[in-house]
Design an enzyme around this catalytic site. Structure first.
Site, short mmCIF file in Angstrom:
data_model
loop_
_atom_site.label_atom_id
_atom_site.label_comp_id
_atom_site.label_asym_id
_atom_site.label_seq_id
_atom_site.Cartn_x
_atom_site.Cartn_y
_atom_site.Cartn_z
N SER A 677 0.82 -1.22 0.00
CA SER A 677 0.00 0.00 0.00
C SER A 677 0.85 1.26 0.00
O SER A 677 0.33 2.33 0.27
CB SER A 677 -0.92 0.00 1.24
OG SER A 677 -0.16 0.02 2.42
N LYS A 720 -6.82 3.15 8.29
CA LYS A 720 -5.95 4.19 7.79
C LYS A 720 -6.60 5.58 7.87
O LYS A 720 -5.96 6.56 8.26
CB LYS A 720 -5.54 3.89 6.35
CG LYS A 720 -4.66 2.64 6.23
CD LYS A 720 -4.40 2.28 4.78
CE LYS A 720 -3.54 1.03 4.67
NZ LYS A 720 -3.31 0.62 3.27
#
Length: 784
Positions: A677, A720
């Site tokens: 990511s 996140k």
């Protein structure tokens, strides 16, 4: 025989006609009676008491048949009691008590004993009694041999029966009284013959035991002999010992336990072995413990589920703040349970960082259903026998934790929480995760067979709930059996609400403070604790900081300062020092080109991740530092390749790679980092470095990059975004294909506080992220 006679109550003694026996008189009334009898005709009526402990028996306390007795001799003792020599004269029936003081006096009726007709049967009875009595006298050391000669001089069947009964010391008092009341001579002889026969057998057995062990008599052997003799006597008399009572009690428990047919048969088989086994045998304890486990299992005990949806919703809202998807799933389970109570329960798995309430959710589910709750910690478990149990052949064998948990819960349908399923180990002792496959499979666990019990037990009524921090370490077959429910973490507002409703009252009680009187927390103080002193997905550290404040207040009160404390942000700083986490940190670290704030998923929730890139004179060398894993290293190489292939479009010298070395570093180098990511973050850092355009300080991003420049979706969006929210960032860049995760998982209040940009290509990311004006850095790289 006189019509009225003084009554002498006897304790546990029965006097027969023609028998001469010694007696004792200690009661004042009895002494008075005997003294007057000695001055008169020396006749008294001897009647046995029904209760030997009764000191003043009345008509109801005496038997109805007694013996007219003549007192031959009386001797007064120093203590005032009398010792007598008395002889029975004949039977009488007690008609009426006419005097109670100073002693009992009653009206009596003589019982005439008619001589029975002489026949063969009577002769046989007399001979049998005489023979058995002679045998008992010869075997018993307590009876003198002269008794046989005395009996030979007695004439008449009734007199022989009375003489034998009177000379038989081991005959119970109740049986003696029954013989006294049996006027029919034939019946009396029959009863006496049965008692003499049993006594002869007991004495013969005792003599046999004594002769067998006499040659090797030691102190230990003597004790053994006495025990065996007692058992043999009790067996012959039909009286059970403690061992027999124990076996009978276990048999009754097995019958009442409600076991399955197979389990009951196994328990009874083991009980039969136990009954034949000496208690000193090593296997005795093993068999007894096994039966105790079978009996203690909740074969039929279960609680009734409370499946009202509205009260369940109230309980869940009381116990937990937020977690709407989890609560909805629990209410859906209750709804299905209400419609179809006999349906199979799902296996729920709560996955999330520490401190978000996974275990407490299990307790709330048990409270909602009205079921018992039991928790098992699987962390570090490496032995398969901890799940399935040990074989009974091993020393110290026990059932597995599943069976032990059911026994402690006491019902067959508890809520059984298996904590930390992701931390199961594996070594030479087996694989506990594989042993859980049968336990957590609704199609198989109805016949779960623990190695120790070795009989099937139905686990289909148990509601299993597992917890884990990450699912990566959980084997795929085990993961397939569970319904995974993710708990990402709490927003700042949820943390403040949790602290106000749960943590502050709890810590106030634990520290002896009346929350609301001794200490009061302002919402802004709690917000400062959540923002500046903790950076976590859950609330565990927040609770520790609240506890620290409570301790300081408790110390003040112990020192004599009982004034209530109102905790404000200033009080928090004065008590705990300056905040450990500052929101300005992100802005300070991203003011220079080449520094980008990324977002990362961690087992403790989401976190911000800084990526730094720098350039020095050299030739085509890429240096990566910061404990990067293989996936992140490949992301950097892919990002560099994309930047080199699009250098002209980005305003970068296409030849920069020929005379430059690039160093990419992710701070906190002691912490390993990996995951697909960071590609977008790496590419943005390189473009920022090479164009001299810094990245916006209020922005963070996540996403993977392909060589064609497409932004690929990633996982952990909720964690996140919550991490960016906690860090005070105002803008987030996400892959467009993660839009559905943003809308479904992220709370509305968090989405409203952030500006979210959805990107399809890396160009979209750069347009949002880079400041428009490049920085004039001068030096060796001026005028690229």
């Amino acid at each position: 025989m006189p019509d009225v006679v003084g009554i002498l109550p006897l304790r546990g003694t029965v006097l027969f006609p023609q028998a001469v026996v010694p007696l004792g008189a200690g009661r004042a009334s009895s002494v008075r009676l005997i003294e007057e009898a000695l001055q008169g005709g020396r006749l008294v009526g001897a009647v046995t008491q029904k209760d030997p402990a009764d000191d003043a028996p009345g008509a109801d306390g005496l038997h109805s048949i007694g013996t007219l007795t003549v007192i031959h001799k009386a001797l007064k003792q120093p203590d005032g009691t009398l010792r007598l020599v008395a002889q029975g004269v004949g039977r009488f029936r007690l008609l009426e008590i006419i005097q109670t003081e100073p002693y009992l006096k009653a009206r009596i009726e003589a019982i005439e004993e008619r001589a029975p007709a002489e026949d063969v049967e009577l002769e046989a009875l007399v001979r049998s009694v005489t023979s058995l009595f002679s045998k008992v006298v010869s075997l018993s050391p307590a009876l003198p041999d002269e008794l046989v000669g005395v009996l030979a001089n007695v004439e008449g069947a009734g007199a022989i029966a009375d003489m034998v009964a009177a000379s038989f010391p081991s005959l119970p008092s109740a049986l003696k009284q029954e013989l006294l009341e049996t006027v029919n001579v034939r019946e009396r002889l029959t009863k006496l013959a049965a008692a003499l026969g049993k006594e002869a057998e007991v004495l013969e057995l005792g003599s046999k035991i004594q002769s067998e062990i006499q040659s090797e008599m030691t102190r230990t052997q003597r004790d053994y002999y006495l025990r065996e003799q007692m058992k043999a006597i009790q067996k012959e008399l039909g009286e059970g010992d403690e061992r027999t009572q124990e076996i009978d009690a276990l048999r009754a428990k097995i019958e009442a336990a409600g076991m399955s047919d197979e389990a009951k048969a196994e328990a009874l088989r083991e009980l039969d072995r136990l009954a034949k086994m000496p208690p000193a045998a090593a296997e005795y304890t093993v068999a007894r413990t096994y039966i105790d486990w079978l009996v203690a299992m909740p074969w039929q005990q279960e609680t009734t589920d409370a499946v009202d949806i509205a009260p369940a919703r109230v309980i869940l809202d009381e116990d937990h703040e937020g977690l709407e998807k989890v609560k909805d799933r629990i209410l859906e389970y209750l709804a299905v349970k209400k419609i179809r109570p006999s349906g199979k329960d799902p296996i729920l798995c709560f996955v999330g960082p520490p401190g978000v309430g996974k275990t407490s959710l299990g307790k709330s589910i048990a409270r909602t259903l009205g079921r018992k709750f039991h928790r098992l910690s699987l962390g570090g478990m490496r032995d398969e026998a901890e799940i399935r149990g040990h074989r009974r052949t091993y020393i110290g064998a026990l059932p597995g934790q599943i069976v032990q948990g059911l026994r402690r819960a006491g019902t067959k349908n508890p809520v059984l929480m298996l904590d930390e399923v992701d931390k199961l180990g594996m070594d030479f002792r087996g694989d506990p995760a594989s042993a859980l496959l049968e336990v957590l499979d609704p199609e198989q666990n109805a016949t779960f067979r623990d190695h120790y019990l070795d009989v099937p037990f139905d686990l289909s009524r148990v509601l299993f709930i597992t917890t884990a921090n990450v699912m990566d370490t959980v084997p795929a077959p085990l993961r397939d059996r569970m319904e995974i429910i993710n708990l990402a973490g709490y927003t700042e507002e949820e943390k403040v609400a949790i602290a106000q409703r749960h943590l502050v009252p709890k810590q106030g009680r634990e520290h002896g403070l009346d929350a609301g009187a001794a200490i009061v927390f302002e919402p802004e103080a709690l917000r400062l604790l959540a923002r500046g002193y903790t950076r976590e997905a859950g609330v565990r550290n927040l609770e520790r900081e609240i506890a620290s404040l409570c301790r300081k207040v408790a110390r003040r009160r112990a020192e004599g300062n009982a004034e209530p404390v109102r905790v404000t942000p200033d009080v928090v700083v004065s008590f705990l020092g300056v905040p450990r986490f500052e929101l300005e940190e992100v802005e300070q670290r991203t003011r220079v080109p080449g520094v980008v704030t990324g977002l990362a998923w961690t087992p403790a929730g989401g976190d911000v991740l800084f990526v730094e890139a720098t350039r020095m004179r050299g030739a085509r060398t890429l240096t990566l530092t910061g404990q990067l894993g293989d996936v992140m290293k490949e992301s950097v190489q892919a990002a560099l390749s994309w930047v080199r292939s699009h250098a002209g479009e980005l305003g970068i010298d296409p030849e920069f790679w020929e005379r430059s070395d690039v160093h990419v570093h992710v701070p906190a180098g002691a912490i390993p980092k990996d995951g697909p990511s960071a590609g977008v973050t790496m590419a943005t850092a390189l473009v920022s470095l090479l164009t001299g355009r810094p990245v916006r300080s209020d922005l963070a991003m996540t996403g993977e990059i392909s060589l064609s420049g497409r932004v690929l979706p990633v996982g952990g969006i909720k964690e996140k975004v919550l991490a960016a929210h906690r860090a005070g960032l105002r803008t987030v860049v996400l892959p467009r294909r993660n839009e559905k995760n943003l809308l479904e998982d992220v709370p509305v209040v968090v989405r409203q506080s952030l500006t979210v940009h959805l990107a399809d290509t890396i160009g979209d990311v750069l347009t949002v992220a880079l400041e428009p004006v490049p920085v004039d850095r001068g030096g060796v790289f001026a005028g690229r």
